[in-house]
Structures are given as structure tokens and as C-alpha cells.
Design a protein around this motif. Sequence first.
Motif, PDB file in Angstrom:
ATOM      1  N   ASP A 183       0.826  -1.223   0.000  1.00 55.33           N
ATOM      2  CA  ASP A 183       0.000   0.000   0.000  1.00 55.33           C
ATOM      3  C   ASP A 183       0.855   1.267   0.000  1.00 55.33           C
ATOM      4  OD1 ASP A 183       1.036   0.069   2.532  1.00 55.33           O
ATOM      5  OD2 ASP A 183      -0.885   0.076   3.597  1.00 55.33           O
ATOM      6  N   GLY A 184       2.171   1.094  -0.084  1.00 51.97           N
ATOM      7  CA  GLY A 184       3.068   2.252  -0.169  1.00 51.97           C
ATOM      8  C   GLY A 184       3.603   2.736   1.170  1.00 51.97           C
ATOM      9  N   THR A 185       3.093   2.185   2.291  1.00 52.01           N
ATOM     10  CA  THR A 185       3.594   2.647   3.593  1.00 52.01           C
ATOM     11  C   THR A 185       5.004   2.107   3.828  1.00 52.01           C
ATOM     12  OG1 THR A 185       2.561   0.799   4.754  1.00 52.01           O
ATOM     13  CG2 THR A 185       1.313   2.862   4.658  1.00 52.01           C
ATOM     14  N   PRO A 186       5.895   2.945   4.312  1.00 42.48           N
ATOM     15  CA  PRO A 186       7.296   2.534   4.503  1.00 42.48           C
ATOM     16  C   PRO A 186       7.449   1.627   5.728  1.00 42.48           C
ATOM     17  CG  PRO A 186       6.972   4.761   5.301  1.00 42.48           C
ATOM     18  CD  PRO A 186       5.666   4.344   4.693  1.00 42.48           C
ATOM     19  N   THR A 187       8.530   0.887   5.778  1.00 44.59           N
ATOM     20  CA  THR A 187       8.777  -0.027   6.897  1.00 44.59           C
ATOM     21  C   THR A 187       9.749   0.601   7.900  1.00 44.59           C
ATOM     22  OG1 THR A 187      10.582  -1.086   5.692  1.00 44.59           O
ATOM     23  CG2 THR A 187       8.391  -2.072   5.481  1.00 44.59           C
ATOM     24  N   TYR A 188       9.780  -0.002   9.074  1.00 47.93           N
ATOM     25  CA  TYR A 188      10.535   0.550  10.205  1.00 47.93           C
ATOM     26  C   TYR A 188      11.996   0.848   9.871  1.00 47.93           C
ATOM     27  CZ  TYR A 188      13.321   0.542  14.441  1.00 47.93           C
ATOM     28  OH  TYR A 188      14.239   0.865  15.400  1.00 47.93           O
ATOM     29  N   ASN A 189      12.743  -0.157   9.429  1.00 46.39           N
ATOM     30  CA  ASN A 189      14.180   0.018   9.226  1.00 46.39           C
ATOM     31  C   ASN A 189      14.506   1.096   8.188  1.00 46.39           C
ATOM     32  OD1 ASN A 189      15.942  -1.755  10.886  1.00 46.39           O
ATOM     33  ND2 ASN A 189      14.588  -3.352  10.098  1.00 46.39           N
ATOM     34  N   PHE A 190      13.625   1.247   7.217  1.00 47.59           N
ATOM     35  CA  PHE A 190      13.829   2.272   6.199  1.00 47.59           C
ATOM     36  C   PHE A 190      13.567   3.668   6.775  1.00 47.59           C
ATOM     37  CE2 PHE A 190      11.786   4.922   2.883  1.00 47.59           C
ATOM     38  CZ  PHE A 190      12.899   5.145   2.096  1.00 47.59           C
ATOM     39  N   CYS A 191      12.456   3.823   7.483  1.00 44.69           N
ATOM     40  CA  CYS A 191      12.108   5.135   8.070  1.00 44.69           C
ATOM     41  C   CYS A 191      13.205   5.624   9.016  1.00 44.69           C
ATOM     42  CB  CYS A 191      10.793   5.049   8.842  1.00 44.69           C
ATOM     43  SG  CYS A 191       9.363   4.722   7.804  1.00 44.69           S
ATOM     44  N   VAL A 192      13.734   4.700   9.813  1.00 43.00           N
ATOM     45  CA  VAL A 192      14.781   5.048  10.784  1.00 43.00           C
ATOM     46  C   VAL A 192      15.972   5.680  10.073  1.00 43.00           C
ATOM     47  CG1 VAL A 192      16.518   4.052  12.328  1.00 43.00           C
ATOM     48  CG2 VAL A 192      14.139   3.352  12.535  1.00 43.00           C
ATOM     49  N   VAL A 193      16.380   5.091   8.950  1.00 48.27           N
ATOM     50  CA  VAL A 193      17.544   5.597   8.219  1.00 48.27           C
ATOM     51  C   VAL A 193      17.275   6.984   7.656  1.00 48.27           C
ATOM     52  CG1 VAL A 193      19.051   5.225   6.237  1.00 48.27           C
ATOM     53  CG2 VAL A 193      18.385   3.285   7.664  1.00 48.27           C
ATOM     54  N   VAL A 194      16.119   7.149   7.019  1.00 45.84           N
ATOM     55  CA  VAL A 194      15.783   8.462   6.449  1.00 45.84           C
ATOM     56  C   VAL A 194      15.736   9.515   7.543  1.00 45.84           C
ATOM     57  CG1 VAL A 194      14.055   9.776   5.157  1.00 45.84           C
ATOM     58  CG2 VAL A 194      14.533   7.401   4.528  1.00 45.84           C
ATOM     59  N   ASP A 195      15.128   9.158   8.668  1.00 38.12           N
ATOM     60  CA  ASP A 195      15.047  10.096   9.794  1.00 38.12           C
ATOM     61  C   ASP A 195      16.428  10.466  10.322  1.00 38.12           C
ATOM     62  OD1 ASP A 195      12.305  10.071   9.682  1.00 38.12           O
ATOM     63  OD2 ASP A 195      12.043   8.623  11.297  1.00 38.12           O
ATOM     64  N   ASP A 196      17.251   9.445  10.560  1.00 35.46           N
ATOM     65  CA  ASP A 196      18.587   9.717  11.113  1.00 35.46           C
ATOM     66  C   ASP A 196      19.416  10.576  10.159  1.00 35.46           C
ATOM     67  OD1 ASP A 196      18.054   8.374  13.452  1.00 35.46           O
ATOM     68  OD2 ASP A 196      19.117   6.536  12.905  1.00 35.46           O
ATOM     69  N   LEU A 197      19.245  10.349   8.866  1.00 37.02           N
ATOM     70  CA  LEU A 197      19.955  11.171   7.873  1.00 37.02           C
ATOM     71  C   LEU A 197      19.429  12.601   7.879  1.00 37.02           C
ATOM     72  CD1 LEU A 197      20.364   8.889   4.719  1.00 37.02           C
ATOM     73  CD2 LEU A 197      22.184  10.129   5.891  1.00 37.02           C
ATOM     74  N   ASP A 198      18.109  12.744   7.769  1.00 36.46           N
ATOM     75  CA  ASP A 198      17.505  14.081   7.701  1.00 36.46           C
ATOM     76  C   ASP A 198      17.759  14.888   8.968  1.00 36.46           C
ATOM     77  OD1 ASP A 198      16.571  13.462   5.210  1.00 36.46           O
ATOM     78  OD2 ASP A 198      14.442  13.355   5.756  1.00 36.46           O
ATOM     79  N   MET A 199      17.814  14.203  10.101  1.00 36.53           N
ATOM     80  CA  MET A 199      17.960  14.894  11.397  1.00 36.53           C
ATOM     81  C   MET A 199      19.427  15.000  11.830  1.00 36.53           C
ATOM     82  SD  MET A 199      14.663  13.155  13.277  1.00 36.53           S
ATOM     83  CE  MET A 199      13.116  13.100  12.343  1.00 36.53           C
ATOM     84  N   ASN A 200      20.347  14.568  10.959  1.00 35.95           N
ATOM     85  CA  ASN A 200      21.788  14.657  11.251  1.00 35.95           C
ATOM     86  C   ASN A 200      22.160  14.016  12.578  1.00 35.95           C
ATOM     87  OD1 ASN A 200      22.425  16.206   8.861  1.00 35.95           O
ATOM     88  ND2 ASN A 200      21.445  17.947   9.866  1.00 35.95           N
ATOM     89  N   ILE A 201      21.586  12.839  12.844  1.00 35.26           N
ATOM     90  CA  ILE A 201      21.874  12.129  14.095  1.00 35.26           C
ATOM     91  C   ILE A 201      23.320  11.626  14.052  1.00 35.26           C
ATOM     92  CG2 ILE A 201      21.267  10.163  15.546  1.00 35.26           C
ATOM     93  CD1 ILE A 201      19.167  12.440  15.487  1.00 35.26           C
ATOM     94  N   THR A 202      24.086  11.963  15.083  1.00 34.85           N
ATOM     95  CA  THR A 202      25.505  11.576  15.115  1.00 34.85           C
ATOM     96  C   THR A 202      25.741  10.320  15.957  1.00 34.85           C
ATOM     97  OG1 THR A 202      25.958  12.965  17.051  1.00 34.85           O
ATOM     98  CG2 THR A 202      26.228  13.982  14.868  1.00 34.85           C
ATOM     99  N   HIS A 203      24.876  10.094  16.957  1.00 34.75           N
ATOM    100  CA  HIS A 203      25.043   8.952  17.860  1.00 34.75           C
ATOM    101  C   HIS A 203      23.691   8.297  18.113  1.00 34.75           C
ATOM    102  CE1 HIS A 203      28.726  11.193  18.562  1.00 34.75           C
ATOM    103  NE2 HIS A 203      29.251  10.120  19.152  1.00 34.75           N
ATOM    104  N   VAL A 204      23.637   6.995  17.892  1.00 34.43           N
ATOM    105  CA  VAL A 204      22.415   6.231  18.167  1.00 34.43           C
ATOM    106  C   VAL A 204      22.694   5.356  19.391  1.00 34.43           C
ATOM    107  CG1 VAL A 204      20.869   4.436  17.313  1.00 34.43           C
ATOM    108  CG2 VAL A 204      21.625   6.261  15.773  1.00 34.43           C
ATOM    109  N   ILE A 205      22.063   5.715  20.500  1.00 32.95           N
ATOM    110  CA  ILE A 205      22.246   4.989  21.765  1.00 32.95           C
ATOM    111  C   ILE A 205      20.922   4.310  22.065  1.00 32.95           C
ATOM    112  CG2 ILE A 205      22.862   5.212  24.209  1.00 32.95           C
ATOM    113  CD1 ILE A 205      24.211   7.950  23.364  1.00 32.95           C
ATOM    114  N   ARG A 206      20.893   2.979  21.972  1.00 36.37           N
ATOM    115  CA  ARG A 206      19.622   2.255  22.076  1.00 36.37           C
ATOM    116  C   ARG A 206      19.858   0.845  22.604  1.00 36.37           C
ATOM    117  NH1 ARG A 206      18.541   1.675  15.508  1.00 36.37           N
ATOM    118  NH2 ARG A 206      20.358   0.395  15.030  1.00 36.37           N
ATOM    119  N   GLY A 207      18.773   0.115  22.844  1.00 37.96           N
ATOM    120  CA  GLY A 207      18.861  -1.233  23.379  1.00 37.96           C
ATOM    121  C   GLY A 207      19.479  -2.209  22.398  1.00 37.96           C
ATOM    122  N   ASP A 208      20.113  -3.266  22.939  1.00 39.99           N
ATOM    123  CA  ASP A 208      20.804  -4.201  22.036  1.00 39.99           C
ATOM    124  C   ASP A 208      19.860  -5.145  21.294  1.00 39.99           C
ATOM    125  OD1 ASP A 208      20.163  -5.960  24.064  1.00 39.99           O
ATOM    126  OD2 ASP A 208      22.233  -6.433  24.607  1.00 39.99           O
TER     127      ASP A 208
END
Length: 468
Positions: A183-208
Amino acid sequence: MRFMHIRTRFAPSPTGFIHLGNLRSALYPWAFARHNKGDFILRIEDTDLERSSQEAVDVIIEGMAWLGLDLDEGPIYQMQRIDRYREVVKQMLDSGLAYPCYMSEEELNKLRDQQMANKEKPRYNGLWRPELGKTLPPVPEGVSPVIRFKNPIGGSVIWNDAVKGQIEISNDELDDLVIARPDGTPTYNFCVVVDDLDMNITHVIRGDDHVNNTPRQINIMKALGGVPPIYAHLPTVLNGAGEKMSKRNGAMSVRDYQKAGYLPEAILNYLARLGWSHGDAEVFTKEQFVDWFDLESLGRSPAQHNPEKLLWLNHQYIQNADSSALAAATKPFALEIGIDTESGPDFIQVVSLLKDRANTLIEIAEGAKLFYSPAPSLTLEQIKENIPEAVIPALKDLVEALELAESTKEAYAASFKQILSKHQIKMPALAMPVRYALFATTQTPAIDSVLVVLGKEAAIQRLSKVIH
């Protein structure tokens, strides 16, 4: 430092429950951003429309505000960025980084079953992946395709994790990830990358639990021309039974801790120590934590949730809190159990008296009941049982001494000492009957302090009822 300006993010899915383990994933990136004078962003990953709710978003925002985790940007909602994701999907299709795949769910399941029967790793077989000289199957009519990312073939994804050290995953372990649904809706792993790129995220600190997502995200990010951020994957928080902390395993939500009378400062201090340490420091301020925080001090082993340690920390913070601020925090709990803090002793004085013994704000409120309840109506039988006839003369002399004494703890203590000496009795022999006459209980804080808070006039009135 690799990046000039640090930018971190907390990116929860608003699917209901937020517990202490989740909040630790907000605390560390917040502290890292604050320590480095960077930016901290809240991103709400709400593309799971069936499970996401506004109530869950509210709980996340309230919990972070309660702990004092202030934001520089956000909340930013992924669902409001759908057009941006679709734009990037189109760019990837146009540049050959992605392709439409018409394999149905049934075909995919059949393929996976066959692979598992052959003891192979279940994975998409690249049937619709365009390659030089390859003839693709005819496009089926009336089928909307998923869009898949063309994962690199051969080689490895290698990154130096700030917690786990170097991690290497072979590209042969990764199949072509679906980045957009039919239906054209994006998936989680893809959205995360676009967001991190657009938002200039330098460090991702998250659960393993996100380690397996990282190689896919790195490959997509590099394909889009981005530089992957530095990753720091935090070990899991376990409950007392050694299970991952979750609602199912009895974890409490942030709201539960608020309702149970915990102080946010204590929760923050406790969370900070769930996977990070600074020497032997156990109790420290938020400012000290920010000053000391670095990624090098993050632990590699799973952290164990210890409710007793949290309760002990809460007691430390209550004991050392400013009485005025503590009274303001306790007042809602007092009102909830029917205490009118405006009618009776000064509430700040009451809280100041009770805080040394209390583990929670609820315990302070419960203890305050003594001072806001009407004078006990003691029966002759109760008086006889709890106030021995032999101590009545001492009580009469105490009333006279109190009438002449200044309204200070020191003066009341001197009055008691004087009567004990005159009647040759021990403190418990006098203090216990006094407590019972005042409150119909023998369990109270130090009696001289109690008299200061209750007030001389009220104390003498109550004592007089049992000596006449």
C-alpha cells in the motif's frame, strides 16, 4: 570527536507501556547530548497504525518531562513524514537502489518452509532482483508489489559499537529488505535511516535488541550517501527472575512509580546506574550525572532491576530533600487520603518531621494522618490499658512543665528530662503513655519533635483528658 555537533535521539514506538528499561534508552542519549552541549530529539515511531495510540505518546512525553529530560526538538511523528519517505523510495527506485517485488505472502512462506526443511536460513531468494542479463518473471496482473532494497552482495558490514566493540555481519546473511509495503507505507528500518539522515543524528544509543537491525540500516544509509552514526547498543535490563523487563514480566510503568510516591530524582539516579557507573558513586545529582557521563563508562553486561535498591535510593532523596519542596510533592498524596493540609499544623513542619523515616511520599502522607485527625476519644478501658495509674502523677507534672516551657524542641526535651528525674522513671515509661494520650498509638516520631508540630495547646488539651 568525530562530529562537530552531537545530535542524539530517543525513538520509541507508542504502543502502550513505557517501563524503566525504555526510559533508560532516553536517559543515556539525553545525558550524552547535554554533556557535549549537543541536541536531544524525541522521535515518535508511530508507523504501526494498529498498535500506536495518542495515550501512549502522552505517557512517553509525561514520563520524560517528569524526569526532567528536556528536548531540543520534537516530538517528531513519523506518520507526518510519510511523503518524505515515499519521495526517498521513488529516488531509490529511479537510481536502481531498490526494486519492486511481486512475490506473494504465500510464495514467500512456501519458500521459507522449504529452506527450513533443507536446514537453510529462511530468506528472500532475490527472485525479482534485477541483475545484468537476468530475465525477470512476467509481472502478475492486479498485484501491488512491495519495494525491496538492493542489499550489497559479498563483503561485510563492520562497525565499532561504543558498547560492544567491533561487530561484523556478512552481507550474505542479509536478504533484500522490504522498505515499502504494497500500500506504499514505509517499513521501520527504512524510516529510521531516512530520519537519522535528515535529522543529522551523530550517535544512536539504544537497546541491544536493535543490533540485528543495524547492518541493514548501515547499508541503506551508505546507499543514500550518508555517513552512519556511532552506535552504542545497551545491554538488556533484566527483572529479578533474569527475564527481559516487560509488562508481561511484571515491570511497572512510569506512571506506576509516580503513583507509588517515588521522586523523579531518585528514579533518574537509579536508571543512570542501570548500565553505567562513575567509580563508586551511588547517589548523585542530575547535574553530576551529566558532567560525568561518557559512552566509555557504559557496561557490557545486562543490568539487573533491583526494586529494593530503588526504594533505598528514594529514601535517600526524601531524607535529604528540601522540606518545602517535599511538602509540595507530598500534598497530592495527602489530599488523596482525605487530609486537609490547610487545617491543622504547618504541613511543611509535618513533612520535615516524617521524612527521615519514609521511603515514599505515600508513607509521608500516611504518617501525616496523625496530625490532621481529631483528638482521640479514648474510653476508660483504653486509658486503663495503655496509661498506667502509676504514671498519672508524672503526666500531671509534665502538663504543668509544658505550660511553662517555650515552644521549642529543646524546651520540651528539658521538660521531659525534669519529670523523669523527679519521678525516677525511664523515658519509655513516660513517652509511651504521652503518645497514646495524643494519638491513640504508641508509634510516632521523637516525642519532643511531635509536640513542636502538634502545638503546645493541642498537646496539653489531649493530655489533660487522661489525667483528670
